[in-house]
Scaffold this active site. Structure first.
Site, PDB file in Angstrom:
ATOM      1  N   THR A 151     207.403   8.019 -77.045  1.00  9.88           N
ATOM      2  CA  THR A 151     207.998   9.314 -76.738  1.00  9.88           C
ATOM      3  C   THR A 151     208.925   9.778 -77.856  1.00  9.88           C
ATOM      4  OG1 THR A 151     207.880   8.703 -74.422  1.00  9.88           O
ATOM      5  CG2 THR A 151     209.421  10.456 -74.985  1.00  9.88           C
ATOM      6  N   VAL A 204     202.064   9.439 -64.688  1.00  6.55           N
ATOM      7  CA  VAL A 204     203.172  10.232 -65.211  1.00  6.55           C
ATOM      8  C   VAL A 204     204.342   9.293 -65.451  1.00  6.55           C
ATOM      9  CG1 VAL A 204     204.815  12.096 -64.756  1.00  6.55           C
ATOM     10  CG2 VAL A 204     202.424  12.325 -64.017  1.00  6.55           C
ATOM     11  N   GLY A 205     204.897   9.341 -66.639  1.00  8.06           N
ATOM     12  CA  GLY A 205     206.040   8.501 -66.957  1.00  8.06           C
ATOM     13  C   GLY A 205     207.359   9.212 -66.745  1.00  8.06           C
ATOM     14  N   ASP A 206     208.398   8.669 -67.357  1.00  7.76           N
ATOM     15  CA  ASP A 206     209.747   9.186 -67.123  1.00  7.76           C
ATOM     16  C   ASP A 206     210.028  10.484 -67.868  1.00  7.76           C
ATOM     17  OD1 ASP A 206     209.684   7.893 -69.625  1.00  7.76           O
ATOM     18  OD2 ASP A 206     211.824   7.474 -69.562  1.00  7.76           O
ATOM     19  N   THR A 250     213.163   6.517 -74.322  1.00 15.95           N
ATOM     20  CA  THR A 250     211.826   6.231 -74.814  1.00 15.95           C
ATOM     21  C   THR A 250     211.484   4.799 -74.426  1.00 15.95           C
ATOM     22  OG1 THR A 250     212.670   5.499 -76.955  1.00 15.95           O
ATOM     23  CG2 THR A 250     212.022   7.788 -76.777  1.00 15.95           C
ATOM     24  N   GLY A 251     210.182   4.494 -74.383  1.00 21.69           N
ATOM     25  CA  GLY A 251     209.779   3.132 -74.068  1.00 21.69           C
ATOM     26  C   GLY A 251     209.223   3.005 -72.666  1.00 21.69           C
TER      27      GLY A 251
END
Length: 311
Positions: free
Chosen positions: A173, A202-204, A224-225
């Site tokens: 990200t 879907v991520g953060d 990120t991560g």
């Protein structure tokens, strides 16, 4: 402006807007679009690495500090600048905060955004070849060492690819935070997400409080991560709450990472965070050494790269 690794290609465009007295949101959008259009970057926008079916799905969000207004899209296909679609959600669809999948694409078309082929030949080649390698680097990181969770994720992803039968034919990200001359702050996040992810994951990055949070009373933060961890821990919101309680930005970032680190997660991998305060103080933290972040002010000729604090 501050930004995560690889934001440095876009920060000059954003700082130019700030130097003219422009708004934080205009600066973040402009800087992030440069990052999304950088086909050498396989973490965001055009050239991002695809999901288990070989399809590029993009997530992005923007949050305004003074109002905490939030706009986001997730699982967006075919549109190369999700940060601009996220801004359109914020500006033109204030009754909603997050659009996903087909709905996000429908809205993008209504707004007149152009489509593009997001899967470049180079990204497809990387997607196929790196999946089959054990690798010593983390799956979603910045040249950080692979952990047991990364190896387990690769095995699970390989099984997904086999099951999904995709067609023939270092990621992560980007965060950018801007503070303008009027005292407004904006946090922007854009990503193509974990490569080989389950379609629709879907991520953060599109979730307020997880990968992105901004409150002008305290500051802004972004992650990120390993997004699943920051969603569970509310990491970006936790950083901002700690800033509001008087913590130094780097200390707030370390404390938030420490909180996420106690959560059980067999897919555990690198998680990073950065923060900016309304008075211009900034900092970042990571769970491994070697992570950096970019800083640029009006008058600077190029971004400076600073080391993140290590948990």
């Amino acid at each position: 402006m501050i930004g995560s690794e690889r934001s440095e290609v876009g920060l000059p465009a954003g700082v130019e807007i700030l130097a003219r007295g422009g708004s934080a949101i205009d600066a973040v959008e402009a800087a992030m679009r440069v990052c999304e259009d950088n086909t050498a970057d396989h973490y965001v926008g055009t050239g991002g690495l695809p999901n288990a079916r070989g399809e590029v799905e993009l997530d992005a969000s923007l949050m305004i500090g003074s109002s905490r207004a939030f706009g986001a899209v997730a699982g967006l296909r075919g549109y190369p600048n999700p940060i601009s679609v996220a801004r359109a959600v914020l500006d033109r669809l204030p009754q909603h905060g997050l659009l996903v999948g087909e709905g996000a694409a429908t809205f993008a078309a209504e707004c007149g955004f152009g489509t593009a082929e997001l899967l470049t030949p180079e990204a497809e080649k990387m997607w196929r070849e790196t999946l089959l390698q054990a690798g010593e680097e983390s799956v979603e990181g910045e040249n950080t060492a692979a952990q047991d969770g990364d190896l387990l994720y690769r095995r699970a992803a390989l099984e997904l690819v086999r099951r999904m039968a995709p067609h023939d034919g270092p990621w992560g990200t980007i965060n950018i935070i801007a503070l303008d001359a009027h005292g407004e702050m904006c946090v922007g996040v854009s990503t193509s997400g974990y490569p080989w992810k389950y379609p629709g994951r879907v991520g953060d990055s599109a979730i307020p409080g997880a990968g992105n949070y901004c409150d002008l009373r305290a500051g802004g933060a972004a992650c990120t991560g390993r997004g699943e961890l920051s969603m569970r821990a509310g990491t970006a919101r936790r950083v901002v709450d700690l800033l509001g309680a008087g913590e130094d930005p780097a200390a707030a970032c370390r404390a938030a990472l420490a909180d996420a680190a106690i959560l059980p997660d067999e897919y555990r991998a690198e998680l990073r965070v950065l923060a900016l305060t309304p008075d211009g103080r900034h900092g970042g933290a990571a769970s491994q050494p070697g992570a950096r972040y970019a800083v640029m002010r009006p008058g600077d000729t190029e971004p400076a790269m600073l080391d993140r604090s290590v948990l």
